[in-house]
Write a protein that holds these residues in place. Structure first.
Motif, short mmCIF file in Angstrom:
data_model
loop_
_atom_site.label_atom_id
_atom_site.label_comp_id
_atom_site.label_asym_id
_atom_site.label_seq_id
_atom_site.Cartn_x
_atom_site.Cartn_y
_atom_site.Cartn_z
N GLU A 1 -8.22 -0.67 4.37
CA GLU A 1 -8.74 -0.45 3.02
C GLU A 1 -7.76 0.40 2.19
OE1 GLU A 1 -12.53 1.90 0.93
OE2 GLU A 1 -12.61 1.36 3.06
N LEU A 2 -7.22 1.44 2.82
CA LEU A 2 -6.24 2.29 2.12
C LEU A 2 -4.95 1.51 1.84
CD1 LEU A 2 -5.75 5.11 1.02
CD2 LEU A 2 -4.87 5.78 3.26
N TYR A 3 -4.61 0.62 2.77
CA TYR A 3 -3.43 -0.23 2.58
C TYR A 3 -3.59 -1.10 1.34
CZ TYR A 3 -0.08 -4.00 3.51
OH TYR A 3 0.92 -4.93 3.40
N ASN A 4 -4.77 -1.68 1.17
CA ASN A 4 -5.03 -2.52 0.00
C ASN A 4 -5.03 -1.70 -1.29
OD1 ASN A 4 -5.30 -4.84 1.58
ND2 ASN A 4 -7.48 -4.47 1.96
N GLN A 5 -5.57 -0.47 -1.23
CA GLN A 5 -5.54 0.42 -2.40
C GLN A 5 -4.11 0.75 -2.80
OE1 GLN A 5 -7.88 3.91 -1.59
NE2 GLN A 5 -9.79 2.76 -1.27
N MET A 6 -3.31 0.92 -1.78
CA MET A 6 -1.89 1.24 -2.01
C MET A 6 -1.19 0.10 -2.77
SD MET A 6 0.84 1.78 1.10
CE MET A 6 2.58 2.06 0.82
N VAL A 7 -1.44 -1.13 -2.33
CA VAL A 7 -0.83 -2.29 -2.98
C VAL A 7 -1.34 -2.43 -4.41
CG1 VAL A 7 -0.57 -4.80 -2.89
CG2 VAL A 7 -0.48 -3.47 -0.78
N GLU A 8 -2.65 -2.23 -4.60
CA GLU A 8 -3.25 -2.34 -5.94
C GLU A 8 -2.69 -1.27 -6.89
OE1 GLU A 8 -7.43 -2.07 -5.38
OE2 GLU A 8 -7.61 -4.01 -4.36
N ALA A 9 -2.33 -0.10 -6.33
CA ALA A 9 -1.79 0.98 -7.16
C ALA A 9 -0.33 0.75 -7.52
CB ALA A 9 -1.94 2.32 -6.44
N GLY A 10 0.23 -0.34 -7.01
CA GLY A 10 1.62 -0.66 -7.33
C GLY A 10 2.64 0.01 -6.44
#
Length: 544
Positions: A425-434
């Protein structure tokens, strides 16, 4: 004789107009100039007279057109330098300028020397460029020759030019020549600067002339040199390094007599030098000297002391320094707190580091990204992943945006605890944050999935990483293959090996043998045999 030398002789040299021709004369053809008729006078050892330059000399003249030479009708002249045509000073200076522009430094040197012999004043800016160019290619002797000609002709080389030559002399260890040039520099009206003095002083210390360097600076001060604080600081730090702190303190006293007083920057350099080498007794000596002379310590001094004390684990002394800082005008800054928190985290004192973090916030000293990354990294390593997630949430509400290091620290902590759902989940947030994940991010996920027995997910991350062209270590592939074999997913294990090969990761035979052996040691003999067959088909393992 080279073409460029002939051109110089033909165009640059000025020859006396009156020459005694009372010697026997005979006509002959010069072997170097097929069509050029030359009169050689038997009474003059190297003198020659050009009667009529024809095709060959004309061709040489045309070669030099782009350097500024003009096709003037040559005069019948003599020169000990060879057959030439006479040029005026302006013409030669135009040629000199062009030679320097084209990087023809050797020819430019010859021209300047010839002009000097014939009382022509060379173009000073061109001479300056020539000296700098010669210095850059390590032709220091030639550079000094041009410098002398320039000075004797009335030119004043600038300080930068002198510094370049002096710097080259010092690099070669020619200190005596550097000192002579330094003295000449002052006489010509070009004042030495901080760089000049620093270069000479460093050279003296490199040669082991410690006391000479001290005496040199004292002499400069007596001669009216400005008390450059940078040079003074360099000198004192070098004395401290080579002669010890006690001698450095003596130099401080001696220089004060000459009107050169240390400031807090000078003292800080001594504190920093001794702190970095763990010489805390010498640090105390310097601090005592600072206090006794009424100089106030600044934040840099305190931070340097705190960094050294934290590195050695002197926590009581750290508390004393902090209490002093709170009582003075030098309140702890974000750098101060970062030093403390980093030192405590490295010492395993995480709870105290967290206390300082919240104390920092209470003091209205805003933590920066370094502060957050330090605390988050320590929390993740200690398994305090829930607290790390809370702190990450606070970070998102500040002006500091989480970066790659921030996310990697927390993802790695979650992966170590087997909390792969939160890690993903944190990995996906990281990608979404650019923020683009790197090899460390994906490797943490792969290891975490393997530990949690989620080998299929690890294999999927591995495939995505390979498709993106990111590198993966051989040990990571080995871990995934072993995990797949353990679950009986041999087909997928073979696919991972194929990915390994196509991604450019080509380990030697010993690694493949280790993979097969590892699978076999886990009690999966048939799977090991099947994998071994595949590797032999691909000629990655040799037939026994």
């Amino acid at each position: 004789m080279t073409s460029s030398s002939l051109l110089l002789e033909a165009h640059f040299l000025h020859i006396p107009k009156q020459t005694n021709l009372s010697y026997g004369v005979r006509l002959l053809n010069c072997s170097d100039c097929k069509k050029e008729t030359v009169l050689r006078c038997s009474g003059l050892q190297s003198t020659s007279l050009c009667i009529e330059p024809v095709d060959d000399l004309s061709e040489r003249s045309s070669e030099f057109h782009h350097y500024g030479a003009t096709k003037a009708k040559p005069r019948m002249v003599f020169s000990t330098d060879g057959p030439i045509t006479e040029n005026k000073e302006d013409t030669n200076n135009d040629i000199l300028h062009n030679l320097c522009s084209y990087g023809k430094l050797t020819d430019a040197c010859k021209l300047v020397e010839v002009m000097a012999r014939h009382n022509q004043v060379p173009h000073f800016p061109s001479c300056t460029n020539l000296v700098r160019g010669l210095t850059r290619i390590d032709q220091t002797d030639k550079a000094m020759c041009i410098l002398r000609i320039m000075v004797m002709s009335g030119g004043v080389p600038d300080t930068i030019t002198y510094n370049m030559v002096i710097g080259n002399l010092c690099k070669k260890g020619d200190l005596s020549s550097a000192l002579v040039l330094l003295e000449d520099m002052s006489l010509t009206g070009s004042s030495p600067d901080v760089i000049t003095y620093n270069t000479v002083i460093r050279c003296m210390f490199d040669n082991g002339n410690y006391e000479d360097a001290i005496e040199f600076w004292e002499k400069q001060l007596r001669n009216g040199c400005p008390p450059y604080m940078i040079t003074f600081t360099v000198l004192v730090e070098l004395v401290c390094r080579y002669c010890g702190s006690a001698r450095a303190m003596e130099v401080l006293e001696d220089m004060a007599v000459e009107g050169c007083y240390p400031d807090i920057v000078t003292y800080n350099s001594l504190v920093n030098y001794n702190c970095r080498r763990g010489k805390l007794e010498d640090v105390a000596l310097v601090i005592q000297h600072i206090v006794s002379h009424g100089v106030e310590l600044n934040t840099v001094t305190y931070n340097t002391l705190l960094h050294s004390l934290c590195s050695h684990g002197y926590w009581d002394e750290v508390d004393e320094i902090l209490s002093i800082m709170y009582k003075t005008s030098c309140s702890p800054t974000v750098i101060t707190y970062n030093i403390l928190i980093n030192g405590l985290c490295k010492a395993g004192l995480l709870s105290r580091a967290i206390d300082f973090f919240y104390q920092m916030v209470e003091q209205r000293c805003s933590p920066d990204i370094v502060t957050y990354n330090t605390v988050l990294g320590a929390m993740s390593k200690e398994g305090m992943v829930n607290e790390a997630i809370v702190l990450l949430g606070l970070l998102r509400k500040t002006r500091c945006s989480p970066g790659l290091i921030t996310y990697n620290s927390v993802i790695d902590g979650l992966a170590r605890k087997g909390m792969m759902e939160k890690a993903l989940e944190l990995y996906n947030q990281m990608v979404e944050a650019g923020v683009s994940p790197d090899d460390i991010t994906r490797r943490s996920l792969i290891y975490g999935f393997c530990r949690a027995n989620l080998v299929e997910e690890a294999s999927q991350v591995l495939k995505e990483t390979s498709n993106r062209g990111n590198g993966i270590r051989g040990s990571t592939y080995r871990l995934v293959v072993q995990g797949l074999c353990k679950k009986g997913e041999m087909e997928m294990a073979v696919q991972v090996v194929e990915i390994m090969l196509t991604s450019g990761c080509k380990p030697d035979e010993s690694i493949y043998t280790a993979i097969v052996k590892g699978v076999e040691e886990m009690g999966m003999g048939s799977e090991a045999d099947e994998l071994q067959k595949k590797l032999r088909q691909w000629k990655l393992l040799r037939e026994k």
